[in-house]
Design a protein around this motif. Structure first.
Motif, short mmCIF file in Angstrom:
data_model
loop_
_atom_site.label_atom_id
_atom_site.label_comp_id
_atom_site.label_asym_id
_atom_site.label_seq_id
_atom_site.Cartn_x
_atom_site.Cartn_y
_atom_site.Cartn_z
N THR A 417 0.85 -1.20 0.00
CA THR A 417 0.00 0.00 0.00
C THR A 417 0.88 1.25 0.00
OG1 THR A 417 -0.04 0.21 2.40
CG2 THR A 417 -1.71 -1.24 1.41
N GLN A 418 0.26 2.40 -0.18
CA GLN A 418 1.02 3.65 -0.15
C GLN A 418 1.66 3.85 1.23
OE1 GLN A 418 -0.65 7.03 -2.13
NE2 GLN A 418 0.47 8.52 -0.88
N GLU A 419 0.95 3.45 2.26
CA GLU A 419 1.50 3.58 3.61
C GLU A 419 2.78 2.76 3.77
OE1 GLU A 419 0.10 2.98 8.29
OE2 GLU A 419 -1.33 2.64 6.65
N ASP A 420 2.82 1.57 3.14
CA ASP A 420 4.02 0.75 3.17
C ASP A 420 5.19 1.46 2.48
OD1 ASP A 420 2.64 -1.41 4.41
OD2 ASP A 420 1.92 -2.09 2.45
N MET A 421 4.88 2.08 1.33
CA MET A 421 5.93 2.79 0.58
C MET A 421 6.47 3.96 1.39
SD MET A 421 3.97 2.98 -3.07
CE MET A 421 2.58 1.90 -3.24
N GLU A 422 5.57 4.77 1.91
CA GLU A 422 6.00 5.93 2.71
C GLU A 422 6.71 5.49 3.98
OE1 GLU A 422 2.24 7.84 3.11
OE2 GLU A 422 2.45 9.01 1.25
N GLY A 423 6.40 4.27 4.42
CA GLY A 423 7.05 3.72 5.60
C GLY A 423 8.56 3.56 5.43
N ILE A 424 9.03 3.43 4.20
CA ILE A 424 10.48 3.35 3.93
C ILE A 424 11.15 4.64 4.39
CG2 ILE A 424 12.20 3.29 2.07
CD1 ILE A 424 10.28 1.36 0.57
N ALA A 425 10.53 5.77 4.04
CA ALA A 425 11.08 7.06 4.45
C ALA A 425 10.94 7.26 5.96
CB ALA A 425 10.36 8.18 3.70
N VAL A 426 9.80 6.86 6.51
CA VAL A 426 9.55 7.02 7.95
C VAL A 426 10.56 6.21 8.75
CG1 VAL A 426 7.91 6.61 9.81
CG2 VAL A 426 7.11 7.56 7.63
N LEU A 427 10.79 4.95 8.33
CA LEU A 427 11.75 4.11 9.05
C LEU A 427 13.16 4.67 8.93
CD1 LEU A 427 12.33 1.55 10.68
CD2 LEU A 427 12.51 0.29 8.52
#
Length: 619
Positions: A417-427
């Protein structure tokens, strides 16, 4: 001294002539009058890459222990020599004898990566061996393929006489003996292929027919020769201590990619990541004996003069004797100026302690492979790594003096999901924040976090083999989402983001899960000039797209449709030990975001233990 196949004039006109002259330290020379079988061992890439391949070093040593066999090496000529050889009609030659490959009994090609497929055709053509197996005569070498890509050999089926499925230490000598017997009895090429088909692990593609329905699906894959079995069982070495391993590996004249002694400490992996083909097909996990590794470390360093020793495995942290081995290597060799390299470590307290002992913390960077940006998606892929593990490991690394971290992720994973993708930056940002939580006086300058994403390719014999793959546009769109999210993070100045080549990934997807019809695309692309496709400076996607159009082969058929669980897959005739039922269960657990414990925690019943003789490993 061997008589060189290339003149001084040619050698002086090309880049790195040492790639082609042979005579390296520990290379093997034999008297042809005492040889029954000549075997040319090929890695279809440039010399520096091929010389770094452990599998070829093992087989080279193993074959040359036999007095009646002479195994020599051959690599893809670089583009400058390729042009000259074509212009002057110079046949491709082996390094040791400088004799033409077409004079050999066997041409064995290691198929390590899908993007070397056009180089395989280059090897055949420059060797003046017919590219298609059906066109070869009695005087041509038997062309045999081995290596990881043979777990789906079908895109290359028309170019090879044989494929060896599995680990090479088991039945190769049986194959060579069958060849000698056939030759002695005056048997034909076909007679030998029929004998070979009886040998476990040997696949003769011409002895099988494929039928397709109107939609392009496989409806039947069956032998057309009574000598050919319906299933090909992977060959496996259960005792990897008491087997072949080179004490005197060949030392390249010029700097190779892996210019060091390589100690393979174990095979297989306990982790069960659902995207990882190696983790599935190399099951069960098998460890080499500690005393054997100590002995080989001494001998290989003495016999090569290398100043670095690397411990090789899919997951070095899981080797049960790692602490003892590393302590031994440090005590014995660090004072002699020998560096110790430890790839494939999980970042935990033990691994960080080991790494701090063997490398310069101030100059080196740490590598984490979270693979996915969110915990949900890490559970989908069965990574077995929590955010807490990652941040704790990063914190311990920062406290130990590291300030540079490389993070590896994949985009395009199933259920993403988009949240998973943005999670790369967040992590990535959370890891940077963790650095600034330690006292200022303990920090080592500014923190640098480099996140890199490759694009996910579903591979045969993994739980994701049924998954659809993203299109080029979808991949690039996802990379843009991550890039934008990186720029929004608090520590964005400490973050750097790289992503992989999307065109190349799409092509890799077709070649990874393709059937025999894809061979026409490979041949057409080669005819258009495709070569060294894994090298960005030579890869030309336009040639490949033209080849797909000319052959009428659909990229979407192989990549973007999701396969049903009852579909006949091109590689279903191979038995790797891991059952198809287990892979189906893991695919369904992935969709349900359910985790499977690693093999050391509990047996998941994948089938590898029974296949390998009843035991995966001893706790």
């Amino acid at each position: 001294m061997n008589k060189l196949a290339l003149s001084d004039e040619i050698l002086l006109s090309i880049e790195k002539p040492a790639r082609y002259i042979g005579n390296e330290v520990n290379s093997v020379r034999k008297d042809l009058s005492e040889i029954d079988v000549r075997f040319a061992m090929c890695f279809p890439d440039v010399y520096e890459i091929g010389m770094s391949h452990l599998g070829i070093q093992i087989l080279y040593d193993m074959f040359n222990r036999r007095e009646d066999v002479w195994c020599e090496r051959v690599y893809s000529p670089w583009v400058d020599l390729d042009r000259i050889m074509r212009e002057r009609n110079i046949p491709l030659f082996a390094l040791e004898s400088q004799d033409p490959i077409k004079e050999f009994d066997f041409l064995g090609i290691t198929i390590q990566y899908e993007m070397c497929y056009t180089n395989i055709l280059q090897i055949l053509e420059l060797s003046q061996v017919p590219i298609f197996a059906k066109d070869r005569s009695e005087s041509d070498p038997i062309v045999i393929g081995g290596g990881p890509c043979t777990y789906n050999p079908e895109p290359l089926a028309e170019f090879f006489d044989l494929f060896y499925i599995g680990e090479g230490e088991t039945v190769y000598f049986e194959l060579l003996d069958a060849y000698k017997e056939n030759k002695k009895n005056g048997g034909s090429r076909r007679d030998f292929l029929e004998k070979a088909a009886h040998i476990p692990g040997i696949y003769v593609p011409s002895f099988y027919d494929v039928e397709y329905d109107a939609d392009g699906m496989i409806v039947k894959f069956a032998p057309n020769n009574a000598n050919a079995p319906e299933k090909i069982k992977k060959e496996i070495v259960m005792d990897i201590t008491d087997t072949y391993y080179p004490k005197k590996p060949v030392v390249p004249f010029i700097k190779a990619t892996q210019d060091r002694v390589v100690l393979e400490i174990q095979r297989g992996c306990i982790r069960g990541c659902r995207f990882c083909q190696a983790g599935m097909v190399y099951r069960p996990t098998r460890e080499r004996n500690l005393e054997m590794l100590k002995e080989y470390a001494y001998d290989m360093l003495k016999n090569t003069g290398h100043e670095e020793i690397s411990l090789s495995s899919l997951s070095s942290s899981d080797y049960s004797q790692l602490e003892k081995l590393v302590s031994f290597l440090i005590d014995e060799f660090r004072s002699k100026g020998v560096n110790i390299s430890l790839p494939s470590l999980r970042i935990d307290a033990f691994s960080l302690d080991v790494m701090s002992k063997v490398q310069d913390v101030k100059r080196s960077s740490l590598t984490f492979a979270p693979e996915a940006g969110s915990q949900r998606l890490r559970d989908v892929i069965n990574k077995g790594l929590t955010e807490e593990n990652i941040l704790e490991g990063a914190g311990q690394a920062f406290e130990g003096g590291w300030n540079r971290v490389k993070l590896y992720f994949m985009l395009g994973l199933p259920t993403e999901t988009q949240e998973d993708m943005e999670g790369i930056a967040v992590l990535s940002d959370k890891i940077a924040r963790r650095y600034y939580e330690i006292p200022k006086e303990q920090r080592n300058g500014k923190v640098q976090i480099t996140a890199s994403t490759s694009f996910f390719v579903p591979k045969p014999f993994t739980p994701f083999q049924w998954s659809r793959m993203n299109t080029r546009e979808e991949f690039l769109g996802k990379a843009r989402i991550v890039n934008a999210a990186m720029k929004e993070q608090l520590n964005r100045k400490s973050l750097k983001y790289n992503w992989h080549e999307a065109d190349l990934t799409v092509l890799e997807g077709v070649l990874a899960r393709g059937d025999r019809r894809v061979g026409a695309v490979i041949y057409d692309a080669y005819r258009r000039g495709s070569l060294y496709d894994s090298w960005s400076e030579f890869f030309d996607n336009r040639k490949w797209m033209a080849a797909f159009e000319a052959t009428g082969v659909s990229i979407d058929f192989y990549n973007t449709r999701e396969r049903s669980l009852d579909e006949i897959l091109p590689w279903d005739f191979i038995d790797t030990g891991v059952t198809k039922e287990f892979l189906k269960q893991e695919w369904q657990k992935a969709v349900g975001e359910s985790v499977t414990p690693n093999c050391r925690m509990s047996c998941s019943g994948c089938g590898a233990a029974i296949f390998g003789g009843g035991v995966c490993f001893e706790n």
